[in-house]
Write a protein that holds these residues in place. Structure first.
Motif, PDB file in Angstrom:
ATOM      1  N   ASP A   4       0.818  -1.204   0.000  1.00 41.55           N
ATOM      2  CA  ASP A   4       0.000   0.000   0.000  1.00 41.55           C
ATOM      3  C   ASP A   4       0.855   1.259   0.000  1.00 41.55           C
ATOM      4  OD1 ASP A   4       0.913   0.098   2.568  1.00 41.55           O
ATOM      5  OD2 ASP A   4      -1.052   0.184   3.522  1.00 41.55           O
ATOM      6  N   LYS A   5       2.169   1.089  -0.153  1.00 41.17           N
ATOM      7  CA  LYS A   5       3.066   2.224  -0.331  1.00 41.17           C
ATOM      8  C   LYS A   5       3.525   2.321  -1.777  1.00 41.17           C
ATOM      9  CE  LYS A   5       2.833   3.199   4.023  1.00 41.17           C
ATOM     10  NZ  LYS A   5       1.990   4.332   4.461  1.00 41.17           N
ATOM     11  N   ALA A   6       2.756   1.742  -2.670  1.00 42.22           N
ATOM     12  CA  ALA A   6       3.134   1.698  -4.081  1.00 42.22           C
ATOM     13  C   ALA A   6       2.103   2.402  -4.946  1.00 42.22           C
ATOM     14  CB  ALA A   6       3.293   0.250  -4.552  1.00 42.22           C
ATOM     15  N   ILE A   7       2.548   2.833  -6.114  1.00 39.68           N
ATOM     16  CA  ILE A   7       1.677   3.372  -7.156  1.00 39.68           C
ATOM     17  C   ILE A   7       1.580   2.322  -8.259  1.00 39.68           C
ATOM     18  CG2 ILE A   7       1.450   5.137  -8.943  1.00 39.68           C
ATOM     19  CD1 ILE A   7       2.876   7.064  -7.140  1.00 39.68           C
ATOM     20  N   LEU A   8       0.396   2.138  -8.788  1.00 38.73           N
ATOM     21  CA  LEU A   8       0.179   1.228  -9.908  1.00 38.73           C
ATOM     22  C   LEU A   8      -0.127   2.049 -11.143  1.00 38.73           C
ATOM     23  CD1 LEU A   8      -0.149  -1.882 -10.555  1.00 38.73           C
ATOM     24  CD2 LEU A   8      -2.608  -1.457 -10.431  1.00 38.73           C
ATOM     25  N   VAL A   9       0.559   1.798 -12.253  1.00 41.09           N
ATOM     26  CA  VAL A   9       0.270   2.495 -13.495  1.00 41.09           C
ATOM     27  C   VAL A   9      -0.068   1.472 -14.570  1.00 41.09           C
ATOM     28  CG1 VAL A   9       2.729   2.602 -14.144  1.00 41.09           C
ATOM     29  CG2 VAL A   9       1.097   4.182 -15.207  1.00 41.09           C
ATOM     30  N   GLY A  10      -1.123   1.749 -15.335  1.00 45.10           N
ATOM     31  CA  GLY A  10      -1.551   0.850 -16.393  1.00 45.10           C
ATOM     32  C   GLY A  10      -0.978   1.266 -17.735  1.00 45.10           C
ATOM     33  N   TYR A 106      -3.081  -0.545  -3.358  1.00 47.14           N
ATOM     34  CA  TYR A 106      -2.172   0.513  -3.787  1.00 47.14           C
ATOM     35  C   TYR A 106      -2.543   1.875  -3.230  1.00 47.14           C
ATOM     36  CZ  TYR A 106      -0.309  -3.037  -6.822  1.00 47.14           C
ATOM     37  OH  TYR A 106       0.270  -4.194  -7.274  1.00 47.14           O
ATOM     38  N   ASN A 107      -1.552   2.742  -3.197  1.00 50.70           N
ATOM     39  CA  ASN A 107      -1.719   4.113  -2.755  1.00 50.70           C
ATOM     40  C   ASN A 107      -2.433   4.945  -3.813  1.00 50.70           C
ATOM     41  OD1 ASN A 107      -0.596   7.046  -2.665  1.00 50.70           O
ATOM     42  ND2 ASN A 107      -0.198   6.258  -0.608  1.00 50.70           N
ATOM     43  N   LEU A 108      -2.194   4.599  -5.084  1.00 52.27           N
ATOM     44  CA  LEU A 108      -2.696   5.397  -6.201  1.00 52.27           C
ATOM     45  C   LEU A 108      -2.636   4.550  -7.464  1.00 52.27           C
ATOM     46  CD1 LEU A 108      -3.474   8.488  -6.727  1.00 52.27           C
ATOM     47  CD2 LEU A 108      -1.143   8.745  -7.552  1.00 52.27           C
ATOM     48  N   ILE A 109      -3.598   4.746  -8.363  1.00 58.90           N
ATOM     49  CA  ILE A 109      -3.553   4.138  -9.695  1.00 58.90           C
ATOM     50  C   ILE A 109      -3.505   5.265 -10.714  1.00 58.90           C
ATOM     51  CG2 ILE A 109      -4.854   2.853 -11.429  1.00 58.90           C
ATOM     52  CD1 ILE A 109      -5.816   0.993  -9.286  1.00 58.90           C
ATOM     53  N   VAL A 110      -2.626   5.140 -11.705  1.00 57.76           N
ATOM     54  CA  VAL A 110      -2.465   6.162 -12.740  1.00 57.76           C
ATOM     55  C   VAL A 110      -2.731   5.536 -14.100  1.00 57.76           C
ATOM     56  CG1 VAL A 110      -0.891   7.840 -13.778  1.00 57.76           C
ATOM     57  CG2 VAL A 110      -0.704   7.303 -11.331  1.00 57.76           C
ATOM     58  N   ALA A 294     -13.143   5.090   4.491  1.00 58.92           N
ATOM     59  CA  ALA A 294     -12.460   5.950   5.461  1.00 58.92           C
ATOM     60  C   ALA A 294     -13.420   6.883   6.185  1.00 58.92           C
ATOM     61  CB  ALA A 294     -11.387   6.769   4.753  1.00 58.92           C
ATOM     62  N   GLU A 295     -14.718   6.639   6.043  1.00 55.15           N
ATOM     63  CA  GLU A 295     -15.720   7.579   6.562  1.00 55.15           C
ATOM     64  C   GLU A 295     -15.588   7.812   8.053  1.00 55.15           C
ATOM     65  OE1 GLU A 295     -20.543   8.328   6.236  1.00 55.15           O
ATOM     66  OE2 GLU A 295     -19.610   6.553   5.373  1.00 55.15           O
ATOM     67  N   THR A 296     -15.200   6.805   8.798  1.00 54.34           N
ATOM     68  CA  THR A 296     -15.080   6.967  10.236  1.00 54.34           C
ATOM     69  C   THR A 296     -13.844   7.753  10.626  1.00 54.34           C
ATOM     70  OG1 THR A 296     -13.890   4.861  10.423  1.00 54.34           O
ATOM     71  CG2 THR A 296     -16.301   4.810  10.663  1.00 54.34           C
ATOM     72  N   ARG A 297     -13.004   8.106   9.607  1.00 53.09           N
ATOM     73  CA  ARG A 297     -11.760   8.807   9.908  1.00 53.09           C
ATOM     74  C   ARG A 297     -11.691  10.146   9.178  1.00 53.09           C
ATOM     75  NH1 ARG A 297      -6.598   5.560   8.954  1.00 53.09           N
ATOM     76  NH2 ARG A 297      -5.866   7.384  10.048  1.00 53.09           N
ATOM     77  N   LEU A 298     -12.821  10.772   8.980  1.00 52.98           N
ATOM     78  CA  LEU A 298     -12.857  12.004   8.206  1.00 52.98           C
ATOM     79  C   LEU A 298     -12.110  13.150   8.885  1.00 52.98           C
ATOM     80  CD1 LEU A 298     -16.471  12.064   6.757  1.00 52.98           C
ATOM     81  CD2 LEU A 298     -14.339  11.645   5.560  1.00 52.98           C
ATOM     82  N   ASP A 299     -11.823  12.999  10.187  1.00 53.59           N
ATOM     83  CA  ASP A 299     -11.109  14.074  10.866  1.00 53.59           C
ATOM     84  C   ASP A 299      -9.605  13.814  10.904  1.00 53.59           C
ATOM     85  OD1 ASP A 299     -11.290  11.881  12.488  1.00 53.59           O
ATOM     86  OD2 ASP A 299     -11.481  13.036  14.349  1.00 53.59           O
ATOM     87  N   THR A 300      -9.139  12.827  10.141  1.00 55.08           N
ATOM     88  CA  THR A 300      -7.717  12.503  10.123  1.00 55.08           C
ATOM     89  C   THR A 300      -7.209  12.457   8.698  1.00 55.08           C
ATOM     90  OG1 THR A 300      -7.992  10.113   9.941  1.00 55.08           O
ATOM     91  CG2 THR A 300      -8.069  11.065  12.154  1.00 55.08           C
ATOM     92  N   VAL A 301      -5.899  12.394   8.561  1.00 58.39           N
ATOM     93  CA  VAL A 301      -5.313  12.203   7.239  1.00 58.39           C
ATOM     94  C   VAL A 301      -5.710  10.825   6.744  1.00 58.39           C
ATOM     95  CG1 VAL A 301      -3.165  12.018   5.949  1.00 58.39           C
ATOM     96  CG2 VAL A 301      -3.385  13.713   7.774  1.00 58.39           C
ATOM     97  N   PRO A 302      -6.259  10.689   5.558  1.00 62.21           N
ATOM     98  CA  PRO A 302      -6.734   9.379   5.101  1.00 62.21           C
ATOM     99  C   PRO A 302      -5.582   8.428   4.851  1.00 62.21           C
ATOM    100  CG  PRO A 302      -6.824  10.963   3.317  1.00 62.21           C
ATOM    101  CD  PRO A 302      -6.474  11.731   4.557  1.00 62.21           C
ATOM    102  N   SER A 303      -5.788   7.168   5.207  1.00 62.01           N
ATOM    103  CA  SER A 303      -4.797   6.152   4.893  1.00 62.01           C
ATOM    104  C   SER A 303      -5.024   5.683   3.472  1.00 62.01           C
ATOM    105  CB  SER A 303      -4.929   4.976   5.852  1.00 62.01           C
ATOM    106  OG  SER A 303      -6.227   4.418   5.780  1.00 62.01           O
ATOM    107  N   SER A 304      -4.052   4.988   2.920  1.00 60.56           N
ATOM    108  CA  SER A 304      -4.175   4.489   1.559  1.00 60.56           C
ATOM    109  C   SER A 304      -3.637   3.077   1.486  1.00 60.56           C
ATOM    110  CB  SER A 304      -3.381   5.363   0.587  1.00 60.56           C
ATOM    111  OG  SER A 304      -3.933   6.611   0.454  1.00 60.56           O
TER     112      SER A 304
END
Length: 344
Positions: A4-10, A106-110, A294-304
């Motif tokens: 979950d510290k990775a980016i995936l690119v297609g 993944y953290n992000l998909i591009v 992540a709805e229960t954590r709206l007052d925090t930085v969102p995890s990914s």
């Protein structure tokens, strides 16, 4: 492998997907994330949509697999040019559904947009709601050209970020993510609130109300990021028009994926196609499932990913991790010259 510290690119061999690889690698390097590159194809329709590699007889899985490896070798070399070591995956099956499953990890998909056979062309066409609406992590769609066919230049650094804002939880999450993103790049953040039914700026009562609401939404960001320069805009007209215009002079535009009116809910109807197809810069989409998880954590930085249980690659049908050699430097130089002649 789950990361979950990775980016995936297609990638699919189109220049649009190689441009997305360049953006993803540049961001991964800046953010200290790893990069995984995936090439997806399905048989027998693979030859019909066509990779930009050699034409392959319909239904020939061996040849399709070989083409996918060649495409991955080029994308891997582009990442290497950015100083990022990338691992490579091949996916067989429906790209949209597999990408949704992969998004758990993944953290992000591009993905790239606009280009012959471009992956986004398939993922944002008949399956337009699949990836933006149902992914478990944010999606970035990188444009290849503008509407007139002019190649879009990508900067090595991000200096200006725009975000569409309203009072819904979807809009708040997009706002929070945009602020974190801008702060990570030491960039300016422009928060845009559209008022579709406002007749003109002379309606002082309406303007004052929207300004007050915007100040309330922005205050937590100012407290969390005291050094972040935040600009506020109340814009009459449609949200899609405002964000599309913002894409011309911002490096990234951030938007939430579902809600009632305003910016949220953009990405499930014709307006989503308007923004994603006409934006001239990368569009960072905060999907519905990401926000819900992540709805229960709206007052925090969102995890990914957003509080989502990851799924091992072995449990996702059609995913295979394959090692590939990097393409030769002259091949990469030709691709990079093609995708961005103005690159530094």
């Amino acid at each position: 492998m789950i990361n979950d510290k990775a980016i995936l690119v297609g990638v699919d061999g189109s220049h649009a997907s190689y441009k997305a690889t360049w953006w993803a690698a540049n961001y991964a390097k800046h953010a200290g994330l790893t990069l995984q590159i995936v090439c997806a194809y399905s048989l027998p329709s693979y030859a019909a949509v066509s990779f930009d590699a050699t034409y392959t007889a319909m239904g020939d899985d061996n040849a399709a697999h070989s083409d996918a490896q060649e495409i991955l070798s080029k994308a891997k070399a582009i990442a290497d040019e950015q100083g990022v070591e990338a691992t490579t995956l091949i996916v067989t099956g429906d790209p949209a559904s597999v990408f949704v499953e992969l998004s758990r990890n993944y953290n992000l998909i591009v993905i790239g947009n606009r280009g012959k056979g471009g992956l986004a062309e398939r993922l944002l066409g008949t399956t337009s709601s699949s990836l933006p609406a149902y992914a478990y992590c944010p999606i970035v769609v990188v444009p290849y050209t503008d509407d007139d066919g002019n190649l879009m230049h990508l900067n090595n650094t991000i200096t200006r970020v725009a975000v569409g804002s309203d009072e819904s939880k979807w809009g708040l999450k997009a706002l929070e993510i945009a602020a974190n993103f801008a702060a990570a790049w030491d960039a300016e953040l422009d928060v845009i609130s559209a008022v579709p039914n406002m007749k003109g700026s002379d309606d002082e009562g309406v303007m004052a109300s929207f300004k007050d609401d915007l100040e309330v939404r922005i205050k937590p960001l100012e407290e969390a990021h005291p050094d972040l320069k935040i600009n506020k805009q109340i814009v009459p007209g449609s949200a899609v028009g405002a964000l599309t215009k913002a894409s011309y002079d911002h490096d990234v535009v951030v938007v939430g994926s579902r809600g009632r009116g305003g910016f949220t809910g953009l990405l499930l109807g014709s307006t989503s196609q308007g923004l994603l197809q006409h934006a001239v810069g990368p569009v960072y989409v905060v999907p519905r499932k990401y926000v819900e998880a992540a709805e229960t954590r709206l007052d925090t930085v969102p995890s990914s990913p957003a509080e989502v249980k990851p799924k091992a690659l072995d449990d996702i049908k059609g995913v295979e991790e394959v090692p590939v050699a990097k393409a030769e430097p002259d091949v990469v130089e030709a691709i990079e010259t093609k995708i961005d002649p103005d690159r530094q």
